[in-house]
Scaffold this motif. Structure first.
Motif, short mmCIF file in Angstrom:
data_model
loop_
_atom_site.label_atom_id
_atom_site.label_comp_id
_atom_site.label_asym_id
_atom_site.label_seq_id
_atom_site.Cartn_x
_atom_site.Cartn_y
_atom_site.Cartn_z
N SER A 156 0.84 -1.21 0.00
CA SER A 156 0.00 0.00 0.00
C SER A 156 0.87 1.25 0.00
O SER A 156 0.64 2.18 -0.77
CB SER A 156 -0.89 0.03 1.24
OG SER A 156 -1.85 -0.96 1.18
N HIS A 160 2.37 4.47 -3.57
CA HIS A 160 2.55 5.92 -3.60
C HIS A 160 4.01 6.28 -3.94
O HIS A 160 4.28 7.26 -4.62
CB HIS A 160 2.12 6.52 -2.26
CG HIS A 160 0.66 6.30 -1.99
ND1 HIS A 160 -0.29 7.28 -2.16
CD2 HIS A 160 -0.03 5.19 -1.58
CE1 HIS A 160 -1.49 6.80 -1.87
NE2 HIS A 160 -1.35 5.52 -1.50
N CYS A 198 -4.42 1.07 2.56
CA CYS A 198 -5.19 1.71 1.50
C CYS A 198 -6.33 0.79 1.05
O CYS A 198 -6.15 -0.41 0.91
CB CYS A 198 -4.27 1.99 0.32
SG CYS A 198 -2.89 3.09 0.73
N HIS A 203 -6.63 2.58 -5.37
CA HIS A 203 -5.43 2.69 -6.21
C HIS A 203 -5.79 2.46 -7.68
O HIS A 203 -5.29 3.14 -8.58
CB HIS A 203 -4.36 1.68 -5.77
CG HIS A 203 -3.72 2.03 -4.46
ND1 HIS A 203 -2.87 1.18 -3.80
CD2 HIS A 203 -3.80 3.14 -3.70
CE1 HIS A 203 -2.46 1.75 -2.68
NE2 HIS A 203 -3.03 2.94 -2.59
N HIS A 225 -8.72 9.50 -1.48
CA HIS A 225 -8.04 8.32 -0.92
C HIS A 225 -7.29 8.69 0.37
O HIS A 225 -7.41 8.00 1.39
CB HIS A 225 -7.09 7.80 -1.99
CG HIS A 225 -6.23 6.67 -1.56
ND1 HIS A 225 -6.73 5.52 -1.00
CD2 HIS A 225 -4.88 6.50 -1.62
CE1 HIS A 225 -5.72 4.70 -0.74
NE2 HIS A 225 -4.59 5.27 -1.08
N ILE A 229 -7.92 7.40 4.32
CA ILE A 229 -6.93 6.79 5.23
C ILE A 229 -6.94 7.55 6.57
O ILE A 229 -6.93 6.96 7.64
CB ILE A 229 -5.51 6.84 4.63
CG1 ILE A 229 -5.44 6.07 3.31
CG2 ILE A 229 -4.48 6.26 5.62
CD1 ILE A 229 -4.12 6.25 2.55
ZN LIG Z 1 -2.82 4.25 -1.08
#
Ligand SMILES: [Zn+2]
Length: 252
Positions: A156, A160, A198, A203, A225, A229
């Protein structure tokens, strides 16, 4: 904070003297490089094994990794510089334990940085980028199918970081890496048992927007997103305390 699920396994302490060799640690083995130790500690933070507030005792780490204290000190200095470790005079080094205000600032920084990364990536997208990101999400899906919580958490955060790496600016990559690691610390401190990482489909939506060249849709999906979180975290939870360093570093 869901300490109740892990507390029972945390209380074993290391009975052996600090500098004794560990099982499987050959006497003649080459000392572990600083980079390897750094990656091991960072990986343990990313996978939520090494928890915020844990004391990192130099001689204990030197014993665990089979290196001298100078090498440990160099690694701790690097982690401290990145904000992942806090050094308190006369008390030692601890895994950083971001306060709720610091946690909000870290999410705030991500909401500024990641849209900029996405806009840049959308302008310079190559088919290989989309393929790599889709493969990454497929790995996340496999980890979920296998219920491999450590892999889910690690992948996760790496999603990024991969986006930042695709932009090709090493300063941005470094910032994203540090923010992703700090986010892992925040999640382990203030996590909700219902959402440890996530969300599985978010994603994919970001990739769809990048692939379609819709930069603002990708940005909106990313901001949503990051909000998701952050909003499930319980910032009122107290930090956990943990002592089983060796197990947390995956050395047993
Ligand atoms: Zn994420």
């Amino acid at each position: 904070m869901s300490t109740s699920t892990t507390q029972s396994s945390r209380k074993k302490s290391i009975a052996k003297p600090d500098n004794s060799p560990l099982p499987g640690q050959a006497i003649n083995a080459r000392p572990m490089a600083g980079d390897v130790i750094y990656e091991r500690i960072l990986g343990s933070i990313m996978e939520h094994r090494l928890t915020p507030g844990t004391k990192l005792v130099e001689e204990k780490l030197a014993g665990i990794f089979g290196v001298n204290r100078t090498r440990v000190r160099e690694v701790l200095a690097r982690l401290s510089h990145e904000g992942l470790i806090t050094t308190i005079p006369n008390r030692g080094a601890f895994v950083a334990s971001p306060t709720p205000d610091e946690a909000r600032a870290i999410f705030g920084a991500r909401r500024l940085l990641e849209p900029a990364l996405l806009r840049h990536l959308c302008e310079h997208t190559q088919p290989a980028h989309i393929a790599q990101l889709r493969e990454h999400v497929a790995q996340e899906a496999r980890a979920r199918e296998n219920n491999d919580r450590r892999a889910i958490i690690r992948l996760s955060g790496e999603f990024h970081i991969r986006i930042a790496d695709m932009v090709g600016n090493p300063v941005m990559s470094k910032m994203m890496r540090e923010l992703a690691s700090l986010t892992c610390l925040i999640i382990v401190l203030y996590d909700s048992p219902t959402m440890p990482a996530c969300a599985h489909d978010e994603h994919g939506r970001i990739i769809d927007a990048i692939a379609a060249g819709r930069a603002e849709d990708a940005v909106a999906a990313m901001i949503g997103h990051l909000h998701h979180i952050e909003e499930v975290l319980d910032m009122s939870a107290p930090p956990s305390e943990d002592e089983d360093l060796e197990a947390m570093l995956g050395m047993v």
